[in-house]
Design an enzyme around this catalytic site. Structure first.
Site, PDB file in Angstrom:
ATOM      1  N   ARG A 162       0.844  -1.185   0.000  1.00 58.10           N
ATOM      2  CA  ARG A 162       0.000   0.000   0.000  1.00 58.10           C
ATOM      3  C   ARG A 162       0.887   1.246   0.000  1.00 58.10           C
ATOM      4  O   ARG A 162       1.599   1.514   0.973  1.00 58.10           O
ATOM      5  CB  ARG A 162      -0.952   0.002   1.203  1.00 58.10           C
ATOM      6  CG  ARG A 162      -2.084  -0.996   1.068  1.00 58.10           C
ATOM      7  CD  ARG A 162      -2.950  -0.632  -0.104  1.00 58.10           C
ATOM      8  NE  ARG A 162      -4.185  -1.411  -0.131  1.00 58.10           N
ATOM      9  CZ  ARG A 162      -5.082  -1.287  -1.092  1.00 58.10           C
ATOM     10  NH1 ARG A 162      -4.894  -0.442  -2.088  1.00 58.10           N
ATOM     11  NH2 ARG A 162      -6.172  -2.015  -1.070  1.00 58.10           N
ATOM     12  N   GLU A 201     -15.069  -7.056  -8.384  1.00 56.96           N
ATOM     13  CA  GLU A 201     -13.828  -6.982  -7.606  1.00 56.96           C
ATOM     14  C   GLU A 201     -13.379  -8.356  -7.118  1.00 56.96           C
ATOM     15  O   GLU A 201     -12.186  -8.669  -7.144  1.00 56.96           O
ATOM     16  CB  GLU A 201     -13.988  -6.025  -6.420  1.00 56.96           C
ATOM     17  CG  GLU A 201     -14.034  -4.573  -6.806  1.00 56.96           C
ATOM     18  CD  GLU A 201     -12.756  -4.057  -7.453  1.00 56.96           C
ATOM     19  OE1 GLU A 201     -11.653  -4.559  -7.160  1.00 56.96           O
ATOM     20  OE2 GLU A 201     -12.867  -3.124  -8.264  1.00 56.96           O
ATOM     21  N   GLU A 207      -9.732  -9.832  -8.379  1.00 58.87           N
ATOM     22  CA  GLU A 207      -8.615 -10.000  -7.448  1.00 58.87           C
ATOM     23  C   GLU A 207      -8.312 -11.449  -7.094  1.00 58.87           C
ATOM     24  O   GLU A 207      -7.157 -11.787  -6.847  1.00 58.87           O
ATOM     25  CB  GLU A 207      -8.873  -9.181  -6.180  1.00 58.87           C
ATOM     26  CG  GLU A 207      -8.858  -7.689  -6.458  1.00 58.87           C
ATOM     27  CD  GLU A 207      -8.983  -6.838  -5.218  1.00 58.87           C
ATOM     28  OE1 GLU A 207      -9.093  -7.388  -4.096  1.00 58.87           O
ATOM     29  OE2 GLU A 207      -8.955  -5.605  -5.359  1.00 58.87           O
ATOM     30  N   GLU A 248     -16.459   9.150   2.734  1.00 57.18           N
ATOM     31  CA  GLU A 248     -16.440   7.848   2.062  1.00 57.18           C
ATOM     32  C   GLU A 248     -17.381   6.860   2.748  1.00 57.18           C
ATOM     33  O   GLU A 248     -17.379   6.713   3.963  1.00 57.18           O
ATOM     34  CB  GLU A 248     -15.028   7.264   2.042  1.00 57.18           C
ATOM     35  CG  GLU A 248     -14.968   5.953   1.269  1.00 57.18           C
ATOM     36  CD  GLU A 248     -13.574   5.367   1.194  1.00 57.18           C
ATOM     37  OE1 GLU A 248     -13.235   4.840   0.141  1.00 57.18           O
ATOM     38  OE2 GLU A 248     -12.841   5.437   2.205  1.00 57.18           O
ATOM     39  N   GLU A 258      -2.362  -3.742  -9.354  1.00 60.21           N
ATOM     40  CA  GLU A 258      -2.454  -4.938  -8.507  1.00 60.21           C
ATOM     41  C   GLU A 258      -1.557  -6.067  -9.008  1.00 60.21           C
ATOM     42  O   GLU A 258      -1.705  -7.214  -8.587  1.00 60.21           O
ATOM     43  CB  GLU A 258      -3.910  -5.420  -8.470  1.00 60.21           C
ATOM     44  CG  GLU A 258      -4.867  -4.396  -7.914  1.00 60.21           C
ATOM     45  CD  GLU A 258      -6.335  -4.744  -8.123  1.00 60.21           C
ATOM     46  OE1 GLU A 258      -7.149  -4.280  -7.313  1.00 60.21           O
ATOM     47  OE2 GLU A 258      -6.670  -5.457  -9.087  1.00 60.21           O
TER      48      GLU A 258
END
Length: 185
Positions: A69, A97, A101, A124, A145
């Site tokens: 990250r 997603e 992933e 958010e 990713e």
């Protein structure tokens, strides 16, 4: 007393956009705080909804994804996550997603909760789903990713990682603890 019965004690005097990119907008507000004093308040507006998925198979396993990250300058394990355009249904984004992933698809979806990820500085909203009745396929990760790791492990071990402070992402912590609580019932 309900949330709707409480009056907003803040007064906004003005606001000025300070920064914007495709994902966020930062606005600085001149305000009167609840005691009447002048001050500033910064707000980060997220242009997408946050999505988190806790996949659980019939044997009680889950999947974590790990990646470096940039904002934290460290590698972290978390549940599969991503962003959902504001116009898109959260479950549709969650399905995408999870497949991107992990390569997993699920026949059963349950929305567990909606959370505010850091309500002191951002608006958010995150949606957390439980995905069950899983099938394995191929992943289709985004360029950011490329270094992502995928780990299948017992749900109980992922929860233990939360309790030991090894998983610190708020959406992951909330999702894993909610699913563990549901599975304990």
């Amino acid at each position: 007393m309900s949330q709707n019965e409480i009056k907003n004690p803040w007064t906004t005097l003005s606001g000025e956009e300070k920064y914007e990119n495709p994902w966020i907008k930062v606005t600085e507000y001149q305000v009167l705080n609840p005691s009447g004093g002048k001050g500033i308040y910064g707000k980060v507006h997220f242009k997408n909804k946050a999505i988190g998925i806790v996949p659980v198979d019939a044997e009680g396993n889950t999947w974590l994804v790990g990646q470096y990250r940039y904002t934290l300058n460290a590698f972290h394990w978390e549940i599969p996550e991503g962003g959902s355009p504001s116009h898109e249904q959260a479950e549709f984004s969650a399905r995408r997603e999870l497949q991107e992933e992990t390569g997993l698809t699920a026949k059963k979806w349950t929305e567990l909760t909606q959370i505010h990820t850091s309500n002191s500085v951002t608006d958010e909203v995150g949606y957390i789903f439980l995905a069950e009745d899983l099938s394995q396929g191929d992943s289709a990760r985004e360029a950011s990713e490329a270094d992502m790791k995928v780990w299948k492990l017992p749900l109980s071990e992922a929860v233990a990682m939360v309790l030991r402070g090894e998983i610190t992402d708020a959406i992951s912590m909330t999702g894993l603890l909610l699913v563990a609580r549901l599975k304990d019932r």
